[in-house]
Design an enzyme around this catalytic site. Structure first.
Site, PDB file in Angstrom:
ATOM      1  CG  HIS A 264     -39.014   1.211  64.609  1.00 38.31           C
ATOM      2  ND1 HIS A 264     -38.144   0.327  65.207  1.00 38.31           N
ATOM      3  CD2 HIS A 264     -38.343   2.387  64.515  1.00 38.31           C
ATOM      4  CE1 HIS A 264     -37.001   0.944  65.472  1.00 38.31           C
ATOM      5  NE2 HIS A 264     -37.092   2.195  65.054  1.00 38.31           N
ATOM      6  CD  GLU A 265     -39.641   5.385  62.473  1.00 40.94           C
ATOM      7  OE1 GLU A 265     -39.376   6.302  63.282  1.00 40.94           O
ATOM      8  OE2 GLU A 265     -38.759   4.632  61.981  1.00 40.94           O
ATOM      9  CG  HIS A 268     -38.524   6.220  67.480  1.00 35.35           C
ATOM     10  ND1 HIS A 268     -37.495   6.173  68.380  1.00 35.35           N
ATOM     11  CD2 HIS A 268     -38.142   5.419  66.447  1.00 35.35           C
ATOM     12  CE1 HIS A 268     -36.513   5.390  67.908  1.00 35.35           C
ATOM     13  NE2 HIS A 268     -36.899   4.909  66.742  1.00 35.35           N
ATOM     14  CD  GLU A 294     -33.937   1.985  67.409  1.00 35.32           C
ATOM     15  OE1 GLU A 294     -34.207   3.197  67.276  1.00 35.32           O
ATOM     16  OE2 GLU A 294     -34.124   1.157  66.514  1.00 35.32           O
TER      17      GLU A 294
END
Ligand code: ZN
Length: 500
Positions: A264-265, A268, A294
């Site tokens: 997820h990170e 980003h 997101e």
């Protein structure tokens, strides 16, 4: 360059530099700082942020912007210089509308609210937090009044996180999602449930960390312009495209959460690392909105990382790292385990099928609170009713319910919708990528993510803040933010897993 425009650029560079410094202090505060440093760090951060705010909102910046507008020739409306100027002017307008006295009042109120929230959550007693929440919403109503009036007062709050997005648009999107997502969850609940015990074996933390690094590297994370550490709440912090830091965490109860957080990170971070160097130290550096940000994290975490083709490539490597735990498991068992649906009380632990309902519940409450349609004391009951209706479960206490998120105590109102909007955009992008790259799934089966990253770089990342989020989505996908592709994706995925 015109000397006045050069003064404006130089000032923005200085402000961006100060923000980069604050970003590193904030990263260190959450990753390495000993607890004793918190008072001094809070003061140092506040000083830098105040300085950045003063340097940016000073009257001369306003005069330079006026000069720039007056001297802009209309022939290059789409030039880079015009885009930089427009975004700088928008930021300046926002930053100067809110008086410094209000900013300090809000800071004091949210600091007290955070303190009360921690205590209230520890004791599962909403009444300790209620008066603070009331104050936060009273201040938010005042905040809204600093901006030109809009169709709905909540518009001004949304705009801080999702520029240009209107409350009515969010409500229409949510109304489209709600019935189908609730129906999907109910249909899944009636099917035989997935056994995911193999995810809760005693996996080694360093081995999972190493696997996460291998995956992030395959995604294209540039370790010469980023790093990974651990923190209680995973996050991404960037001080320009050359230094983008991510964190993950290890929870022995949910060992694989370390991997999902890394993916997820990393999503980003890839966005931040991909911002074009032309935007360095200008207003266009970074990502255009929280929802678009997101969409990147969700795309890599869910559409790539929880897909079968991805694991067709990576599962043998995972088995080699964990022969005792996964040597006897099949790809199908693993795939079904990581995609198990189970309505849960806590948003951050929610699966793909239930996540948006957690978000909708909060956004609906925020809108009602801001409009004065519900009283603070009625919120816990309303929370429980909505949980029952959406997810069929009710928290036993306020700590598992209304007190679970820190956002409101932090003064973040208008933020939650971006999580769901990001989910929707992620699937629109995923479909758009497949239409230019029909072998998308085969590429994943071979562990080749470079065509995907190149496409995201070209279509999304390089533009930084140049385009408004909805304009960017429309440029890439041909439509505004649309729930239909996301709903179809969910229905298709779970039909197969649960035999619906
Ligand atoms: Zn995120």
């Amino acid at each position: 360059m015109d000397p006045t425009l050069e003064k404006l650029s130089a000032r923005v560079r200085e402000v961006v530099d100060l923000r980069h410094a604050a970003s590193i202090l904030s990263w260190d505060e959450r990753v390495y700082m000993p607890p004793g440093g918190s008072a001094a760090r809070g003061q140092a951060l506040a000083a830098i942020q105040r300085l950045a705010h003063e340097r940016f909102t000073s009257a001369d910046v306003g005069e330079w912007l006026e000069y720039a507008k007056a001297h802009a020739d209309g022939s290059d409306a789409h030039s880079e210089a015009t885009a930089i100027l427009a975004v700088t002017a928008r930021d300046y307008d926002k930053a100067t509308r809110v008086p410094a006295s209000f900013v300090s009042e809000l800071a004091v109120a949210t600091s007290a609210a955070q303190h009360a929230w921690r205590q209230a959550r520890a004791e599962a007693d909403f009444s300790l937090f209620a008066p603070h929440l009331d104050t936060v919403f009273r201040l938010k109503r005042q905040y809204v009044a600093f901006f030109p009036s809009t169709d709905h007062p909540y518009d001004a709050l949304l705009d801080d996180y999702e520029p240009g997005m209107k409350t009515s648009e969010v409500q229409a999107i949510f109304a489209g999602i709600r019935p189908r997502q609730v129906a999907l969850i109910r249909a899944i609940a009636e099917r035989p449930q997935v056994d995911d015990r193999l995810l809760r074996l005693p996996y080694s933390e360093p081995a999972l960390w190493d696997f996460g690094v291998e995956v992030a590297t395959a995604f294209g994370f540039d370790w010469t312009r980023g790093r990974q550490d651990t923190s209680p709440h995973p996050f991404t912090e960037s001080s320009g495209a050359g230094d983008v830091r991510i964190t993950t965490r290890f929870d022995p109860q949910e060992p694989f959460s370390t991997l999902w957080a890394t993916m997820h990170e990393a999503g980003h971070a890839l966005y931040e690392q991909g911002s074009d160097r032309r935007w360095t130290r200008t207003a266009l550096e970074g990502g255009t909105s929280l929802a678009v940000h997101e969409s990147q994290s969700r795309l890599w975490e869910n559409l790539v990382g929880r897909s079968r083709p991805f694991w067709e490539h990576f599962f043998p490597a995972l088995q080699r790292r964990f022969p005792a735990e996964l040597g006897g498991a099949t790809l199908d068992e693993f795939y079904r385990s990581i995609n198990r649906v189970q309505p849960s009380l806590i948003r951050v632990e929610a699966d793909e099928a239930t996540y948006n309902l957690h978000v909708m519940l909060r956004v609906e409450m925020e809108i009602a609170m801001l409009g004065g349609e519900v009283a603070v004391n009625d919120l816990p009951e309303l929370w429980n009713e909505q949980m029952r209706e959406y997810l069929g479960i009710v928290p036993e206490n306020a700590a598992q319910g209304i007190l679970q998120d820190v956002h409101w105590a932090d003064g973040l109102v208008g933020y939650f919708a971006t999580y769901t909007l990001g989910n929707l955009i992620s699937v629109q992008l995923w479909d758009a990528f497949q239409s230019v790259e029909p072998s998308r799934d085969d590429l994943m089966r071979h562990g080749d993510f470079s065509p995907l990253l190149s496409w995201l770089r070209r279509e999304i990342h390089q533009h930084g803040r140049r385009y408004m989020p909805q304009d960017l989505v429309r440029r890439v996908t041909g439509s505004g933010i649309d729930p239909e592709p996301y709903l179809q994706y969910l229905e298709r995925k779970y039909r197969e897993i649960y035999g619906l």
